[in-house]
Write a protein that holds these residues in place. Sequence first.
Motif, PDB file in Angstrom:
ATOM      1  N   LEU A 184       0.820  -1.209   0.000  1.00 29.36           N
ATOM      2  CA  LEU A 184       0.000   0.000   0.000  1.00 29.36           C
ATOM      3  C   LEU A 184       0.856   1.262   0.000  1.00 29.36           C
ATOM      4  O   LEU A 184       1.738   1.435   0.834  1.00 29.36           O
ATOM      5  N   ALA A 185       0.592   2.142  -0.966  1.00 30.64           N
ATOM      6  CA  ALA A 185       1.297   3.413  -1.087  1.00 30.64           C
ATOM      7  C   ALA A 185       0.540   4.296  -2.079  1.00 30.64           C
ATOM      8  O   ALA A 185      -0.321   3.822  -2.819  1.00 30.64           O
ATOM      9  N   THR A 186       0.863   5.575  -2.084  1.00 31.20           N
ATOM     10  CA  THR A 186       0.238   6.500  -3.032  1.00 31.20           C
ATOM     11  C   THR A 186       0.956   6.409  -4.368  1.00 31.20           C
ATOM     12  O   THR A 186       2.177   6.561  -4.450  1.00 31.20           O
ATOM     13  N   ARG A 187       0.177   6.186  -5.443  1.00 31.18           N
ATOM     14  CA  ARG A 187       0.767   5.975  -6.764  1.00 31.18           C
ATOM     15  C   ARG A 187      -0.081   6.639  -7.842  1.00 31.18           C
ATOM     16  O   ARG A 187      -1.234   7.010  -7.614  1.00 31.18           O
ATOM     17  N   LEU A 188       0.517   6.749  -9.024  1.00 32.87           N
ATOM     18  CA  LEU A 188      -0.172   7.255 -10.205  1.00 32.87           C
ATOM     19  C   LEU A 188      -0.572   6.074 -11.073  1.00 32.87           C
ATOM     20  O   LEU A 188       0.261   5.254 -11.442  1.00 32.87           O
ATOM     21  N   LEU A 189      -1.865   6.000 -11.403  1.00 34.47           N
ATOM     22  CA  LEU A 189      -2.382   4.946 -12.275  1.00 34.47           C
ATOM     23  C   LEU A 189      -2.824   5.573 -13.590  1.00 34.47           C
ATOM     24  O   LEU A 189      -3.537   6.573 -13.595  1.00 34.47           O
ATOM     25  N   ILE A 242       1.365   1.638 -13.731  1.00 35.78           N
ATOM     26  CA  ILE A 242       1.403   2.056 -12.330  1.00 35.78           C
ATOM     27  C   ILE A 242       2.748   2.708 -12.061  1.00 35.78           C
ATOM     28  O   ILE A 242       3.795   2.064 -12.210  1.00 35.78           O
ATOM     29  N   HIS A 243       2.719   3.992 -11.686  1.00 37.38           N
ATOM     30  CA  HIS A 243       3.942   4.759 -11.477  1.00 37.38           C
ATOM     31  C   HIS A 243       4.069   5.208 -10.026  1.00 37.38           C
ATOM     32  O   HIS A 243       3.070   5.461  -9.353  1.00 37.38           O
ATOM     33  N   SER A 244       5.321   5.329  -9.588  1.00 34.75           N
ATOM     34  CA  SER A 244       5.627   5.999  -8.319  1.00 34.75           C
ATOM     35  C   SER A 244       6.217   7.362  -8.647  1.00 34.75           C
ATOM     36  O   SER A 244       6.438   7.691  -9.812  1.00 34.75           O
ATOM     37  N   ASP A 245       6.499   8.151  -7.608  1.00 32.96           N
ATOM     38  CA  ASP A 245       7.080   9.477  -7.829  1.00 32.96           C
ATOM     39  C   ASP A 245       8.600   9.374  -7.847  1.00 32.96           C
ATOM     40  O   ASP A 245       9.320  10.134  -7.210  1.00 32.96           O
ATOM     41  N   GLY A 246       9.098   8.446  -8.594  1.00 30.31           N
ATOM     42  CA  GLY A 246      10.537   8.206  -8.704  1.00 30.31           C
ATOM     43  C   GLY A 246      10.767   7.124  -9.732  1.00 30.31           C
ATOM     44  O   GLY A 246       9.841   6.629 -10.369  1.00 30.31           O
ATOM     45  N   GLY A 247      12.022   6.738  -9.927  1.00 32.75           N
ATOM     46  CA  GLY A 247      12.330   5.682 -10.879  1.00 32.75           C
ATOM     47  C   GLY A 247      12.262   6.128 -12.319  1.00 32.75           C
ATOM     48  O   GLY A 247      12.103   5.317 -13.223  1.00 32.75           O
ATOM     49  N   SER A 248      12.354   7.443 -12.540  1.00 31.20           N
ATOM     50  CA  SER A 248      12.357   8.007 -13.882  1.00 31.20           C
ATOM     51  C   SER A 248      11.076   7.649 -14.622  1.00 31.20           C
ATOM     52  O   SER A 248       9.993   7.696 -14.076  1.00 31.20           O
ATOM     53  N   TYR A 249      11.186   7.260 -15.903  1.00 33.94           N
ATOM     54  CA  TYR A 249      10.011   7.064 -16.751  1.00 33.94           C
ATOM     55  C   TYR A 249       9.393   5.680 -16.616  1.00 33.94           C
ATOM     56  O   TYR A 249       8.264   5.459 -17.036  1.00 33.94           O
ATOM     57  N   LYS A 250      10.099   4.738 -16.026  1.00 37.58           N
ATOM     58  CA  LYS A 250       9.657   3.347 -16.052  1.00 37.58           C
ATOM     59  C   LYS A 250       8.581   3.095 -14.998  1.00 37.58           C
ATOM     60  O   LYS A 250       8.760   3.442 -13.828  1.00 37.58           O
ATOM     61  N   PRO A 251       7.451   2.475 -15.388  1.00 42.28           N
ATOM     62  CA  PRO A 251       6.424   2.161 -14.394  1.00 42.28           C
ATOM     63  C   PRO A 251       6.872   1.035 -13.467  1.00 42.28           C
ATOM     64  O   PRO A 251       7.734   0.228 -13.819  1.00 42.28           O
TER      65      PRO A 251
END
Length: 231
Positions: free
Chosen positions: A22-27, A37-46
Motif C-alpha cells: 500500500l502506497a500513493t501511486r499514479l495509475l 502504475i507509477h511511483s514518484d521516482g524511478g524516472s520514466y519506467k512504471p
Amino acid sequence: MRVVIARCSVDYQGALQAHLPLATRLLMVKADGSVLIHSDGGSYKPLNWMAPPCTMAELEPDDLERQEGVQSIWLVRHGKREDTLRIRLHDVLSDTSHDLGVDPGLVKDGVESQLQALLAEHVQTLGLGWTLLRREYHTAIGPVDLLCRDRDGRTVAVEIKRRGEIDGVEQLTRYLELLNRDPHLAPVAGVFAAQVIKPQAKVLATDRGIRCVTLDYEALRGLDDAESRLF
C-alpha cells in the motif's frame, strides 16, 4: 486517457508473481487499453503495467477487503495470456479523464536527413570553394548522401551520420569503390561527416584515406556562431 492518483496495493500474477504494498501511486489507463502504475521516482519506467491487448473491470471489494479500507478493485486481464493485475484502491485523491486525440508521433531534431539538407546548403563547411553536384546520388548499392566537387575540381563523396561508427565507414568505403570505377568521376575522395564520430571509426576512416568531419548542428542551423564566442 484516465489518470488516477490513489493509495493502492497491486498484485501481479503471470510468468512470475509480484506485489506492491500500500502506497500513493499514479495509475494510467490509456485508450489502447494499457494500464501503468507509477511511483514518484524511478524516472520514466512504471513499477508495473499491463500492455494491450487487455481488458479492465472495476469490481466491488468483498467484506474482508472493505474492512481493510479497500474502496474498489481494478482487475486487468491480458487478452492472450493468463496474466492479471489486481489493483486495490483505498483512497482516491484524483480521478480525471482526458481525450488526447491522435498523436502525430515523435519528430526528431537533427536526424540524418536534416543534417544532409543543412550540409548541402552550407557545403563550404567542408572546405572553401566546394560545390554541391547532387544530393542522394544514386548508385547500384544505394544513394550517396552528397556528391561534391572540391576547390581543385576533384569529386568527393560525403556520407552523413548522426553518430559516426564503423558501419558508416564501411558503407562509404563500398560507395568509393563503386564510384571510382566511373571514369567520369574518378578519382573520388571520401568524407565521413557526423555529429559524433567514435574513435574506432575515425581510426578506420583515416587508415582508408577517408577524411572525418565533426558537424556542429547548431552552427549549421545558424543558431550558434562559433566565431563570436569567447570560449
